[in-house]
Design a protein around this motif. Structure first.
Motif, PDB file in Angstrom:
ATOM      1  N   UNK A 211     -21.657  -8.016   5.415  1.00  0.00           N
ATOM      2  CA  UNK A 211     -20.496  -8.905   5.551  1.00  0.00           C
ATOM      3  C   UNK A 211     -19.209  -8.085   5.469  1.00  0.00           C
ATOM      4  N   UNK A 212     -18.298  -8.360   6.391  1.00  0.00           N
ATOM      5  CA  UNK A 212     -17.066  -7.563   6.338  1.00  0.00           C
ATOM      6  C   UNK A 212     -16.084  -8.176   5.329  1.00  0.00           C
ATOM      7  N   UNK A 213     -15.391  -7.297   4.647  1.00  0.00           N
ATOM      8  CA  UNK A 213     -14.433  -7.757   3.631  1.00  0.00           C
ATOM      9  C   UNK A 213     -13.024  -7.446   4.124  1.00  0.00           C
ATOM     10  N   UNK A 214     -12.013  -8.143   3.592  1.00  0.00           N
ATOM     11  CA  UNK A 214     -10.656  -7.885   4.060  1.00  0.00           C
ATOM     12  C   UNK A 214     -10.209  -6.454   3.752  1.00  0.00           C
ATOM     13  N   UNK A 215      -9.425  -5.905   4.697  1.00  0.00           N
ATOM     14  CA  UNK A 215      -8.923  -4.529   4.505  1.00  0.00           C
ATOM     15  C   UNK A 215      -7.482  -4.593   4.028  1.00  0.00           C
ATOM     16  N   UNK A 216      -7.251  -4.036   2.837  1.00  0.00           N
ATOM     17  CA  UNK A 216      -5.870  -3.972   2.324  1.00  0.00           C
ATOM     18  C   UNK A 216      -5.420  -2.520   2.417  1.00  0.00           C
ATOM     19  N   UNK A 217      -4.320  -2.287   3.103  1.00  0.00           N
ATOM     20  CA  UNK A 217      -3.798  -0.924   3.216  1.00  0.00           C
ATOM     21  C   UNK A 217      -2.432  -0.867   2.532  1.00  0.00           C
ATOM     22  N   UNK A 218      -2.316   0.063   1.593  1.00  0.00           N
ATOM     23  CA  UNK A 218      -1.057   0.230   0.852  1.00  0.00           C
ATOM     24  C   UNK A 218      -0.433   1.552   1.272  1.00  0.00           C
ATOM     25  N   UNK A 219       0.795   1.502   1.765  1.00  0.00           N
ATOM     26  CA  UNK A 219       1.478   2.719   2.217  1.00  0.00           C
ATOM     27  C   UNK A 219       2.485   3.168   1.163  1.00  0.00           C
TER      28      UNK A 219
ATOM     29  N   UNK B 135      -6.043   6.445  13.294  1.00  0.00           N
ATOM     30  CA  UNK B 135      -5.288   5.262  12.851  1.00  0.00           C
ATOM     31  C   UNK B 135      -6.168   4.367  11.984  1.00  0.00           C
ATOM     32  N   UNK B 136      -5.540   3.668  11.024  1.00  0.00           N
ATOM     33  CA  UNK B 136      -6.325   2.741  10.204  1.00  0.00           C
ATOM     34  C   UNK B 136      -5.841   1.312  10.469  1.00  0.00           C
ATOM     35  N   UNK B 137      -6.830   0.399  10.508  1.00  0.00           N
ATOM     36  CA  UNK B 137      -6.440  -0.993  10.745  1.00  0.00           C
ATOM     37  C   UNK B 137      -6.443  -1.753   9.423  1.00  0.00           C
ATOM     38  N   UNK B 138      -5.714  -2.835   9.402  1.00  0.00           N
ATOM     39  CA  UNK B 138      -5.584  -3.604   8.156  1.00  0.00           C
ATOM     40  C   UNK B 138      -5.655  -5.095   8.425  1.00  0.00           C
ATOM     41  N   UNK B 139      -6.018  -5.843   7.389  1.00  0.00           N
ATOM     42  CA  UNK B 139      -5.824  -7.298   7.407  1.00  0.00           C
ATOM     43  C   UNK B 139      -4.553  -7.638   6.633  1.00  0.00           C
ATOM     44  N   UNK B 140      -4.364  -6.875   5.526  1.00  0.00           N
ATOM     45  CA  UNK B 140      -3.125  -7.034   4.740  1.00  0.00           C
ATOM     46  C   UNK B 140      -2.482  -5.667   4.604  1.00  0.00           C
TER      47      UNK B 140
ATOM     48  N   UNK C 122      -5.239   3.472   0.051  1.00  0.00           N
ATOM     49  CA  UNK C 122      -3.887   3.904  -0.324  1.00  0.00           C
ATOM     50  C   UNK C 122      -3.560   5.162   0.468  1.00  0.00           C
ATOM     51  N   UNK C 123      -2.403   5.155   1.120  1.00  0.00           N
ATOM     52  CA  UNK C 123      -1.994   6.339   1.900  1.00  0.00           C
ATOM     53  C   UNK C 123      -0.700   6.901   1.301  1.00  0.00           C
ATOM     54  N   UNK C 124      -0.702   8.193   1.051  1.00  0.00           N
ATOM     55  CA  UNK C 124       0.522   8.837   0.558  1.00  0.00           C
ATOM     56  C   UNK C 124       0.575  10.253   1.104  1.00  0.00           C
ATOM     57  N   UNK C 125       1.785  10.732   1.378  1.00  0.00           N
ATOM     58  CA  UNK C 125       1.837  12.036   2.051  1.00  0.00           C
ATOM     59  C   UNK C 125       1.498  13.203   1.125  1.00  0.00           C
TER      60      UNK C 125
END
Ligand code: FAD
Ligand code: NAD
Length: 395
Positions: free
Chosen positions: A1-9, A98-103, A35-38
């Motif tokens: 089952x797929x779960x929502x993707x939360x991406x925090x920049x 690239x990363x995709x997100x739901x939120x 979580x993405x950070x440089x």
């Protein structure tokens, strides 16, 4: 089952607090959190004026992101975000796919506001991140090291453009640093010039008058020169030019004249004011139910219709609320509106002095400096509990 993707920049105050909330409340199989950070580290922006002046090492103002997140729940990607494509629900990175997100949570902080002032970007330094403050300290030290050979006064002249909290806190550190620096390079302390130029009629415009007077008197007593009511109009390789034509020759010019939102946010197509997104009561970007903006990239107005200043205090509170709201959203619950609760403002004037307001009380001197240190420690506590305070905290 797929779960929502939360991406925090961004792993700043807003981003990290959001992630801390998510990892605390969500179960392993409820969402995919990225979580993405440089950088691999979080920098404690509220302490950057110290390494910029050289009163503390820059390692005191940063900590490993992996040490404060739960990597079984959060996927950390160290990379630079290059674009946010809202219509594709994708974030583009410099070195990864690239990363995709739901939120999406945007917490990418701010960038210097230069108001298009000529030569500023090219010739001034900025208190912005670890790299930039390391450069300021090393540049200043190199200029001081040349003084004995060249005997040029501009080598030991430092101009700070803007007397907001960043400018004043940085100057407080500079006056603490000077005796040691002058001793190291055999320079008489009284020969050093620290000049703070402010466009508004007073230092710390809008702040409590009595506390401003306290700060100015203290810093003037340490030799700082204030020029108020006079904007910097140009920055050259030789120094700055003020409105009216006065030139101040200085080998080190540090711009602390304000901030605007991160350029990426403007480029994403979101509606912005000086790069900041006016968010709704749930911290959502207008017209985008699944895009949240926190910290310096966001804009919130108070009851009088004036924008709250971008602060770590605001970003932290936003992250705390957003973390819980995203959990509610994913579980089909209701989000709670965000309401900022200002707790006060304390600004350091070096290690042993500070000014501030806490609730309706004014504080200054050694007591205020102690309160400021407690505020810094609280951030470490929120990130990593007592063990991080003991490991990284510095009184
Ligand atoms: P930040 O903390 O700036 O974090 C943004 C993060 O995003 C960073 O980790 C950055 O590396 C990352 N990032 C940026 N661009 C990219 C990209 N393209 N790709 C990947 N990652 C990226 N506020 C207070 O309340 N109290 C204080 O005492 C105080 N003192 C301050 C002292 C100084 C010297 C300065 C400069 C500011 C101070 N502030 C203070 C303001 C406060 O630091 C900011 O409001 C706060 O840092 C904002 O938090 P944020 O989460 O929005 O962004
Ligand atoms: P700021 O916008 O608060 O202050 C910038 C100052 O530069 C203003 O006083 C402005 O009049 C002046 N200025 C603008 N153009 C000028 C020019 N051409 N010449 C001379 N002066 C000019 O920016 P900041 O001090 O970088 O602070 C950014 C945010 O971070 C604010 O929200 C601030 O409250 C927050 N902050 C808080 C603390 C604290 O709470 N201790 C410390 C640092 C920063």
């Amino acid at each position: 089952m797929s779960v929502p993707k939360i991406v925090v920049l961004g792993a700043g105050y807003g981003g990290l607090m959001t992630v801390k909330g998510l990892q605390k409340h969500l179960h392993y199989n409820e969402a995919e959190i990225t979580l993405v950070n440089q950088n691999a580290y979080h920098y404690i922006t509220t302490k950057l004026h110290e390494p910029a002046a050289g009163t503390s090492h820059h390692d005191h103002a940063r900590l490993s992101i992996r040490s404060v997140i739960n990597e079984r729940k959060v996927n950390f990607i160290q990379d630079k975000v290059t674009a946010i494509k809202l219509d594709e629900k994708k974030v583009f990175l410099e070195n990864n796919d690239p990363i995709s997100y739901d939120y999406l949570v945007i917490g990418l902080g701010s960038s210097p506001e230069t108001f298009g002032i000529k030569g500023l970007m090219e010739n001034a330094f900025f208190i912005r991140n670890i790299d930039s403050v390391r450069m300021i300290r090393e540049h200043m030290e190199y200029m001081f090291s040349r003084y004995q050979n060249e005997q040029k006064d501009e080598l030991i002249t430092i101009v700070v453009g803007g007397a907001g909290f960043t400018g004043i806190e940085y100057i407080g550190e500079l006056v603490d640093r000077m005796p040691e620096l002058c001793h190291e390079y055999d320079i008489p302390l009284e020969k050093v010039r620290i000049v703070n130029v402010e466009a508004a009629p007073t230092v710390l415009p809008g702040f409590d008058k009595e506390l401003v007077e306290y700060a100015v008197k203290y810093l003037e007593g340490k030799g700082v020169e204030f020029i108020t009511g006079t904007p910097i109009e140009e920055c050259t390789t030789d120094g700055v030019v003020l409105k009216g034509g006065q030139e101040i020759k200085a080998a080190t010019v540090v711009w602390t004249g304000g901030v605007r939102g991160n350029k990426l946010v403007e480029e994403s197509g979101l509606e912005t004011m000086r790069g900041r997104v006016k968010v709704d009561e749930y911290l959502r970007a207008p017209g985008h139910e699944n895009v949240f903006v926190v910290g310096d990239s966001s804009l919130i107005f108070n009851d009088e219709g004036r924008p709250y200043p971008p602060t770590a205090q605001m970003a932290t509170q936003q992250g705390q609320v957003l973390g819980k709201n995203l959990v509610a959203l994913i579980r089909g619950g209701e989000m709670k509106p965000f309401k900022y609760m200002p707790k006060g403002t304390v600004a350091s004037l070096g290690r042993k002095e500070a000014i501030g307001t806490v609730g309706d009380k004014k504080i200054f001197g050694g007591w205020a400096a102690f309160v400021k240190k407690m505020i810094d420690l609280r951030w470490l506590f929120l990130l990593g509990g007592v063990s991080l305070v003991l490991r990284k905290g510095k009184l």
